[in-house]
Design an enzyme around this catalytic site. Sequence first.
Site, short mmCIF file in Angstrom:
data_model
loop_
_atom_site.label_atom_id
_atom_site.label_comp_id
_atom_site.label_asym_id
_atom_site.label_seq_id
_atom_site.Cartn_x
_atom_site.Cartn_y
_atom_site.Cartn_z
N HIS A 71 0.83 -1.22 0.00
CA HIS A 71 0.00 0.00 0.00
C HIS A 71 0.86 1.26 0.00
CE1 HIS A 71 -2.81 -2.97 1.09
NE2 HIS A 71 -3.10 -2.63 2.30
N GLU A 74 -8.53 -9.02 4.44
CA GLU A 74 -7.66 -8.47 3.39
C GLU A 74 -6.92 -9.64 2.70
OE1 GLU A 74 -5.27 -5.14 4.66
OE2 GLU A 74 -4.96 -4.53 2.58
N HIS A 119 1.80 -10.11 10.76
CA HIS A 119 3.02 -9.88 9.97
C HIS A 119 4.22 -9.80 10.92
CE1 HIS A 119 0.85 -8.94 6.28
NE2 HIS A 119 0.08 -8.12 6.97
#
Length: 403
Positions: free
Chosen positions: A24, A80, A222
Amino acid sequence: MGAVKMAEGIWWVGAIDWELRGFHGLATPEGSTYNSYLVVGDKVALIDAVKTDAGATLLRNVSEIVDPARIDYVISNHSEPDHSGALAQVLEAAPDARLLASKEGVKRLGDMFPSQWEIEAVGDGDRISLGNLSLHFINTPLLHWPETMMTWCPERGVLFSCDPYGAHIATTERFADEVGIDYVLAYTRTYFAYLIAAYRSAMKKAASKTASLDIKMIAPSHGPIWRDGLKLLLEEYRRWIELELEDRATIIYGSMWGGTRKMAEAIAEGLKDGGLDVRAFNVELADPSDVIAESFLSRVVLIGSPTFESGVYPPVEAFIPWLRIPRDKSRQVAVFGSFGWSGGAARRLQDILRSEGYRVNDEPLTIRFFPDADAVGHCREYGRRIAEWSQGERGEEAKTAAE
Ligand code: FEO
């Protein structure tokens, strides 16, 4: 790299992405990981999937622990695609699994994978039993999509936190203390500034919801998992959520012939004289995510532009939208720049920044062409004055921003 045991009955079974270089717009020079977790009691749950092209890795890692067909629950903390892309592969390998998501998550997955699966909604405080282990669901909307939730395993003290507390780093080590706490924290901060800071109030609510839990491990979606260093991580997050300013200044500038650059260098000296640590970034060389990470707790941001066609030098003007990312309108900003004949960049910059809601210093510093020794002295003095101006409170806005 196979499955990694985290606690009795809990394994990391995700995938490492050594190649990822952007997320992003956030620079990811160290790659990332897509973390999935397998929780094995009498029943078996998988928390989150991974990106589509890492699905085979995920299933191979699961197979090291149990036959994927044995999975009873697939829990989607976040829909997502970096956490849902491989759901189809998982559900094909685990045909009897029940897919669980938050109420919003059911809608989101339904939009993304129309009519593909039956998805069951779980609400805040709902729990499932796996036998000797259980999983509790905590709604944490906007972190960082509206449907996001966390999952808590009280018997092992593991909080599967989804995007919050994460960092984009690809490593073979799975725990932050193995990678290096300070190193991981630096990436965690960048990740926060870029992806979480805009949702500070949601993060504050999530932190308060989980504050009473006896957390022994935070397992984000993450990067490394936190066990040692947890206290430091939570304290840093608290400071970031509250926008606790640091004694630092960030200078962002563009320069056509070096005049504005020379001003930036002299202003930096003055800011340092005034007690602030300074980093300066040329917009044509810097990575925006580095600038955002550096500037989001700066007492002041200085923006320098030479005059170009009676206005702002386009690379500088094009950089301003990046400053919106942490959504901090209480930010103190000052402007400066060199000009040849007409001037105009500083005034225009002030107008733009005021219209965005920033607190803009009333006295821009402008210099004709290249600063001589006297002008360099003015720039340094200007830096000292701005450092002094910035020591004032940013007002109640900074505090209320997190409420
Ligand atoms: Fe890691 Fe919001 O996705």
